[in-house]
Motif scaffolding. Structure first.
Motif, PDB file in Angstrom:
ATOM      1  N   GLU A 195      -7.319  24.012   3.390  1.00 43.84           N
ATOM      2  CA  GLU A 195      -8.424  23.591   3.397  1.00 43.84           C
ATOM      3  C   GLU A 195      -8.482  22.002   2.990  1.00 43.84           C
ATOM      4  O   GLU A 195      -9.267  21.176   3.476  1.00 43.84           O
ATOM      5  N   ARG A 196      -7.529  21.760   1.944  1.00 39.49           N
ATOM      6  CA  ARG A 196      -7.678  20.488   1.313  1.00 39.49           C
ATOM      7  C   ARG A 196      -6.806  19.353   2.103  1.00 39.49           C
ATOM      8  O   ARG A 196      -6.955  18.107   1.441  1.00 39.49           O
ATOM      9  N   THR A 197      -5.918  19.773   2.800  1.00 42.43           N
ATOM     10  CA  THR A 197      -5.143  19.008   3.365  1.00 42.43           C
ATOM     11  C   THR A 197      -5.102  18.823   5.025  1.00 42.43           C
ATOM     12  O   THR A 197      -4.694  17.836   5.558  1.00 42.43           O
ATOM     13  N   VAL A 206       0.698  -1.070  -0.159  1.00 45.54           N
ATOM     14  CA  VAL A 206       0.028   0.023  -0.010  1.00 45.54           C
ATOM     15  C   VAL A 206       0.915   1.148   0.077  1.00 45.54           C
ATOM     16  O   VAL A 206       1.832   1.532   0.978  1.00 45.54           O
ATOM     17  N   ILE A 207       0.636   2.146  -0.924  1.00 50.96           N
ATOM     18  CA  ILE A 207       1.481   3.497  -1.096  1.00 50.96           C
ATOM     19  C   ILE A 207       0.859   4.391  -1.468  1.00 50.96           C
ATOM     20  O   ILE A 207      -0.241   4.191  -2.167  1.00 50.96           O
ATOM     21  N   ASP A 208       1.221   5.589  -0.880  1.00 44.04           N
ATOM     22  CA  ASP A 208       0.489   6.722  -1.473  1.00 44.04           C
ATOM     23  C   ASP A 208       1.719   8.004  -1.672  1.00 44.04           C
ATOM     24  O   ASP A 208       2.808   7.594  -1.327  1.00 44.04           O
ATOM     25  N   PHE A 209       1.527   8.989  -2.340  1.00 41.50           N
ATOM     26  CA  PHE A 209       2.414  10.214  -2.787  1.00 41.50           C
ATOM     27  C   PHE A 209       1.784  11.247  -3.270  1.00 41.50           C
ATOM     28  O   PHE A 209       0.662  11.091  -3.548  1.00 41.50           O
ATOM     29  N   TYR A 210       2.563  12.255  -3.461  1.00 42.45           N
ATOM     30  CA  TYR A 210       2.114  13.391  -4.395  1.00 42.45           C
ATOM     31  C   TYR A 210       1.623  13.287  -5.507  1.00 42.45           C
ATOM     32  O   TYR A 210       2.638  12.847  -6.328  1.00 42.45           O
ATOM     33  N   PRO A 211       0.583  13.536  -5.820  1.00 43.29           N
ATOM     34  CA  PRO A 211       0.011  13.215  -7.249  1.00 43.29           C
ATOM     35  C   PRO A 211       0.336  14.427  -8.315  1.00 43.29           C
ATOM     36  O   PRO A 211       0.280  15.662  -7.936  1.00 43.29           O
ATOM     37  N   GLU A 225       0.165  25.046  14.343  1.00 41.63           N
ATOM     38  CA  GLU A 225       1.276  24.231  14.554  1.00 41.63           C
ATOM     39  C   GLU A 225       1.376  23.297  13.234  1.00 41.63           C
ATOM     40  O   GLU A 225       2.375  23.047  12.789  1.00 41.63           O
ATOM     41  N   TRP A 226       0.204  22.784  12.899  1.00 43.53           N
ATOM     42  CA  TRP A 226      -0.047  22.014  11.731  1.00 43.53           C
ATOM     43  C   TRP A 226       0.355  22.684  10.395  1.00 43.53           C
ATOM     44  O   TRP A 226       1.243  22.448   9.561  1.00 43.53           O
ATOM     45  N   ILE A 227       0.133  24.213  10.422  1.00 43.60           N
ATOM     46  CA  ILE A 227       0.490  25.012   9.209  1.00 43.60           C
ATOM     47  C   ILE A 227       1.921  25.074   9.245  1.00 43.60           C
ATOM     48  O   ILE A 227       2.561  24.919   8.175  1.00 43.60           O
ATOM     49  N   ILE A 228       2.658  25.377  10.198  1.00 45.55           N
ATOM     50  CA  ILE A 228       4.017  25.607  10.294  1.00 45.55           C
ATOM     51  C   ILE A 228       4.682  24.463   9.795  1.00 45.55           C
ATOM     52  O   ILE A 228       5.688  24.260   9.006  1.00 45.55           O
ATOM     53  N   LEU A 229       4.293  23.169  10.329  1.00 43.76           N
ATOM     54  CA  LEU A 229       4.929  21.940  10.114  1.00 43.76           C
ATOM     55  C   LEU A 229       4.991  21.538   8.552  1.00 43.76           C
ATOM     56  O   LEU A 229       5.814  21.251   7.772  1.00 43.76           O
ATOM     57  N   ASP A 230       3.707  21.847   7.975  1.00 44.44           N
ATOM     58  CA  ASP A 230       3.411  21.453   6.776  1.00 44.44           C
ATOM     59  C   ASP A 230       4.148  22.441   5.692  1.00 44.44           C
ATOM     60  O   ASP A 230       4.495  21.948   4.587  1.00 44.44           O
ATOM     61  N   LYS A 267     -13.615  15.395   3.695  1.00 44.06           N
ATOM     62  CA  LYS A 267     -13.315  15.608   2.397  1.00 44.06           C
ATOM     63  C   LYS A 267     -11.882  15.272   2.109  1.00 44.06           C
ATOM     64  O   LYS A 267     -11.348  15.868   0.983  1.00 44.06           O
ATOM     65  N   LEU A 268     -10.947  14.792   2.949  1.00 47.38           N
ATOM     66  CA  LEU A 268      -9.565  14.888   2.581  1.00 47.38           C
ATOM     67  C   LEU A 268      -9.335  13.524   1.568  1.00 47.38           C
ATOM     68  O   LEU A 268     -10.032  12.604   1.687  1.00 47.38           O
ATOM     69  N   GLU A 269      -8.264  13.768   0.616  1.00 46.85           N
ATOM     70  CA  GLU A 269      -8.171  12.516  -0.286  1.00 46.85           C
ATOM     71  C   GLU A 269      -6.795  12.391  -0.364  1.00 46.85           C
ATOM     72  O   GLU A 269      -5.652  12.971  -0.246  1.00 46.85           O
ATOM     73  N   ALA A 270      -6.613  11.009  -0.605  1.00 48.15           N
ATOM     74  CA  ALA A 270      -5.133  10.631  -0.693  1.00 48.15           C
ATOM     75  C   ALA A 270      -4.999   9.691  -2.087  1.00 48.15           C
ATOM     76  O   ALA A 270      -5.852   8.651  -1.742  1.00 48.15           O
ATOM     77  N   PRO A 271      -4.111  10.052  -2.753  1.00 39.90           N
ATOM     78  CA  PRO A 271      -4.052   8.994  -4.083  1.00 39.90           C
ATOM     79  C   PRO A 271      -3.268   7.887  -3.519  1.00 39.90           C
ATOM     80  O   PRO A 271      -2.042   7.834  -3.471  1.00 39.90           O
ATOM     81  N   THR A 272      -4.036   6.616  -3.958  1.00 34.51           N
ATOM     82  CA  THR A 272      -3.414   5.217  -3.311  1.00 34.51           C
ATOM     83  C   THR A 272      -3.184   4.336  -4.291  1.00 34.51           C
ATOM     84  O   THR A 272      -4.141   4.046  -5.094  1.00 34.51           O
TER      85      THR A 272
END
Ligand SMILES: C[S@@+](CC[C@H](N)C(=O)[O-])C[C@H]1O[C@@H](n2cnc3c(N)ncnc32)[C@H](O)[C@@H]1O
Length: 320
Positions: free
Chosen positions: A250-252, A183-188, A264-269, A309-314
């Motif tokens: 919004e999307r992540t 099982v893998i995912d990645f930036y699409p 904190e999440w925004i600084i991390l990301d 509504k979050l999505e992950a290309p898998t």
């Protein structure tokens, strides 16, 4: 039990309290702060070492109070919760261990987690010691395991950050036993505009900035950046936010966080966006093709939805 193999000499290795011993009883890879150190830390992932040791608890469900990692992992894998008894899972690129925690707490499998960076220290503080958990600082290209050993191999959010995406996929497939699962995912790559983005315009400069300086730069400007981002959305110009040097909000990011958590999440990301040496998105169809080429059947490549509504290309497949 998984057979441990020295990726360089190909000798068998044995675990010991001091580290991994070769056939002559010599410790070739020491055990330091909970992880077997098969690789040295001075490699291209030092940004991730800083990132995950700074934001050790931020994305870990049991500390953040949300269930986004749990929702994502089970949506992407379709594994049965509290199942997988007697099975072995290899997790590559475990970071601070957000998914390690879920696999340890919500399955009965034995987990072998690998990361090339000093993030293994954060993972151990978050999830170790644990009788079903083994941790290795190692590269995807030099894994200390016998090939075709694992019931399941999982790699989430990592492949785009490796120097050779296709070789990384091959290395993962090689670790799956016949009948086992990947099982893998990645930036699409979504479309021709994927790389027309502030991130890809600024990365050539920002990834070269000293990582501590980059972290301070982001921290010192984050309130300003968030206000521009929010303003653009409010006046209907959210489309221009792709050129504001801040992560996609919004999307992540999960819903329901406190303002402090969100910041904190925004600084991390945002740090995660600019600091990596490699950021190479791929098409879902291309990765599915490679996975088949390397010997997987029943390959499924899809956008998995989780946490609203979050999505992950898998991409998932079964080893023939
Ligand atoms: C964006 S982080 C994702 C971490 C975790 N999977 C998560 O989703 O929170 C990518 C991780 O991949 C690791 N990584 C990058 N190249 C690697 C390699 N060649 N071998 C193993 N891990 C690698 C980095 O050190 C980093 O911790």
């Amino acid at each position: 039990m998984i057979e441990l193999i020295d990726p360089i000499s190909k000798q068998r290795l044995e675990e010991s309290p001091e580290g991994l011993r070769n056939e002559n009883g010599i410790v070739v890879y020491p055990l330091i702060n909970g992880a077997y150190r098969v690789a040295a830390s001075d490699n291209y992932t030092s940004n991730f070492g800083l990132e995950w040791n700074t934001f050790q608890k931020t994305q870990i469900d049991k500390f953040s109070g949300n269930t986004v990692s749990e929702e994502r992992l089970f949506a992407q894998t379709n594994w049965q919760k509290n199942g997988l008894e007697g099975e072995t899972i290899l997790e590559v690129g475990s970071g601070a261990g957000r998914f390690s925690q879920i696999m340890l707490d919500h399955t009965k499998a034995t987990l072998y987690s690998v990361d090339y960076s000093e993030a293994v220290e954060a993972n151990y503080r978050n999830n170790g010691p644990h009788e079903r958990f083994k941790l290795f600082q190692a590269s995807i290209y030099e894994l200390p395991f016998k090939q075709a050993s694992f019931d399941r191999v999982i790699c989430l959010g990592v492949l785009q950050h490796t120097p050779d995406f296709k070789a990384s996929v091959k290395a993962l497939v090689e670790m799956v036993k016949p009948g086992g699962e990947l099982v893998i995912d990645f930036y699409p790559i979504r479309n021709v505009f994927t790389k027309v983005h502030g991130k890809y315009l600024l990365r050539p400069i920002l990834k070269r900035v000293n990582h501590h300086r980059l972290m301070s730069l982001i921290r010192n400007n984050i309130d300003f950046l968030i206000s521009i981002y929010t303003f653009n959305r409010r006046i209907g110009l959210g489309v221009f936010n792709r050129f504001v040097p801040i992560c996609e909000i919004e999307r992540t990011l999960p819903k329901g966080m406190t303002p402090e958590q969100l910041k904190e999440w925004i600084i991390l990301d945002t740090f995660d966006m600019f600091s990596p040496e490699y950021d190479q998105p791929q098409r879902l169809s291309t990765v599915a093709k490679w996975v088949k080429e390397f010997g997987m059947a029943d390959v499924d490549a899809s956008w998995v939805t989780y946490h609203g509504k979050l999505e992950a290309p898998t991409v998932r497949g079964r080893k023939v």
